[in-house]
Design an enzyme around this catalytic site. Structure first.
Site, PDB file in Angstrom:
ATOM      1  N   HIS A   8       0.851  -1.200   0.000  1.00  0.00           N
ATOM      2  CA  HIS A   8       0.000   0.000   0.000  1.00  0.00           C
ATOM      3  C   HIS A   8       0.886   1.249   0.000  1.00  0.00           C
ATOM      4  CE1 HIS A   8      -3.399  -2.549   1.024  1.00  0.00           C
ATOM      5  NE2 HIS A   8      -2.771  -3.002   2.081  1.00  0.00           N
ATOM      6  N   ALA A  70      -4.599   1.016   3.020  1.00  0.00           N
ATOM      7  CA  ALA A  70      -5.857   0.308   3.316  1.00  0.00           C
ATOM      8  C   ALA A  70      -6.624   0.964   4.469  1.00  0.00           C
ATOM      9  CB  ALA A  70      -5.563  -1.148   3.621  1.00  0.00           C
ATOM     10  N   TYR A 192      -8.486  -6.425  10.723  1.00  0.00           N
ATOM     11  CA  TYR A 192      -7.988  -6.981   9.453  1.00  0.00           C
ATOM     12  C   TYR A 192      -8.144  -8.500   9.436  1.00  0.00           C
ATOM     13  CZ  TYR A 192      -5.595  -2.737   7.635  1.00  0.00           C
ATOM     14  OH  TYR A 192      -5.296  -1.501   7.123  1.00  0.00           O
ATOM     15  N   GLU A 282       3.314  -6.747   2.474  1.00  0.00           N
ATOM     16  CA  GLU A 282       2.586  -5.571   2.942  1.00  0.00           C
ATOM     17  C   GLU A 282       3.530  -4.504   3.497  1.00  0.00           C
ATOM     18  OE1 GLU A 282      -0.584  -6.215   5.789  1.00  0.00           O
ATOM     19  OE2 GLU A 282      -1.839  -4.667   4.914  1.00  0.00           O
ATOM     20  N   ARG A 288       6.202  -2.528  11.637  1.00  0.00           N
ATOM     21  CA  ARG A 288       7.381  -1.901  11.018  1.00  0.00           C
ATOM     22  C   ARG A 288       8.688  -2.189  11.755  1.00  0.00           C
ATOM     23  NH1 ARG A 288       5.185   3.776   8.380  1.00  0.00           N
ATOM     24  NH2 ARG A 288       3.291   2.864   7.533  1.00  0.00           N
TER      25      ARG A 288
HETATM   26 ZN   LIG Z   1      -3.088  -4.564   3.275  1.00  0.00          ZN
END
Ligand SMILES: [Zn+2]
Length: 342
Positions: A8, A70, A192, A282, A288
């Site tokens: 994304h 997203a 999610y 992703e 991260r």
């Molecule tokens: Zn995603």
């Protein structure tokens, strides 16, 4: 070639999300949205060169199938009109990234969805993104209400106009919710994964794959809870006399590898056939940090695939072959964009 099917634009220039906030504030005040902000090619280039492109190079991947942020889709905010303008702005920005970096990014469209608004609203944007931007897929939000689940399940005919378009264009949908506005569901920690799991279960108990034998969906984030609970779904399908789960689902449903530890990848590859697994990370996304147990980034998922005890041929399917098969327009688009890069 190593194709990451799930990325994304989380690093978009600040004025892009800034405009979104202004748009929603204006909508609340009953005023028209301000004009869209200017973003130069250099500004966009900078956010990619120091972000996703840098990470691609560091990790040895080649191409990211790239869509708008997203959690930023925010289908629960505003109304159908604000969703349409926002989807249009986000998809245009993805297209600009693909024009600037044609060898490294290929676009997937977000849809102008809103809770309890017919998905027919999305058809014009799908046409535009496929025909004008060369998008190879869509992100379909099964819960545009942002955690309150107010629309019919994905098996309902309510969604069929979008499915007809997907088959017409040979584009898959990634089942992908957006931000949660329900405080009981953390966006990336539960909403999610709930969305992935619920989407799979909704399709399993429907006749979508009988009505659209060629349709393809990707359940991201490793398929949520599905691979871990494969026995439960096999048993549920059996009890409901739906037949074998593998016959029922595996021609149409695919799983990405956004699972951020080796034991999870091992389980995915053990339970789900190699033909149904698509490489994805992703990045730069939800998680991260660096895993202190390995010294590597959690979302450096290529490292986990490298460590699986699979043949080189099977790994090539996960890294490239399956993506080319599931995204029917991908190989043609790679050729077209590469020609533009020369
Ligand atoms: Zn995603």
């Amino acid at each position: 070639m190593i194709i990451d099917c799930h990325g994304h634009y989380t690093t978009a220039p600040r004025q892009h999300e800034g405009w979104r906030n202004e748009q929603i504030e204006a909508h609340k005040a009953g005023k028209p949205a301000p004009p869209r902000p200017r973003m130069t090619d250099d500004e966009i280039r900078e956010t990619i060169a120091g972000g996703q492109l840098k990470v691609q190079r560091e990790r040895g991947t080649d191409l990211t199938i790239f869509s708008p942020r997203a959690a930023g889709m925010g289908h629960h905010l505003g109304d159908a009109t604000t969703s349409e303008a926002w989807a249009s702005a986000c998809n245009e920005l993805i297209h600009r990234v693909c024009l600037l970096f044609p060898k490294n990014f290929i676009g997937v469209a977000m849809l102008p969805q809103s809770a309890r608004v017919s998905p027919k609203n999305c058809l014009a944007e799908i046409d535009r993104c496929v025909n004008e931007y060369g998008s190879v897929g869509i992100n379909l939000n099964p819960d545009p209400s942002g955690g309150h689940w107010q629309d019919p399940p994905l098996g309902d005919r309510y969604w069929y106009p979008v499915y007809e378009k997907m088959v017409e264009y040979d584009i898959p949908a990634m089942i992908h919710v957006s931000a949660s506005c329900n405080p009981t569901h953390h966006t990336t920690g539960s909403h999610y994964l709930n969305g992935d799991t619920a989407g799979f279960n909704q399709l399993m108990t429907s006749s979508v794959f009988k009505d659209f034998p060629a349709i393809k969906f990707i359940t991201p984030h490793g398929g949520g809870a599905v691979p871990y609970h494969w026995g439960r779904y096999r048993g549920l399908a059996q009890d409901a006399k739906l037949g074998l789960l593998s016959d029922l689902m595996l021609k149409n449903i695919f799983f990405d590898t956004c699972v951020y530890h080796l034991p999870g990848q091992e389980l995915l590859a053990k339970v789900i056939p190699v033909d149904n697994i698509l490489f994805a990370s992703e990045m730069i996304g939800a998680v991260r940090g660096v895993d202190p147990e390995t010294g590597h980034y959690y979302d450096d998922t290529k490292r986990y695939i490298d460590q699986l005890s699979l043949s080189a041929e099977d790994k090539a399917k996960i890294f490239e072959g399956n993506a080319r098969r599931v995204y029917g327009r991908l190989s043609g688009t790679i050729e077209k964009q590469s020609a533009r890069a020369v």
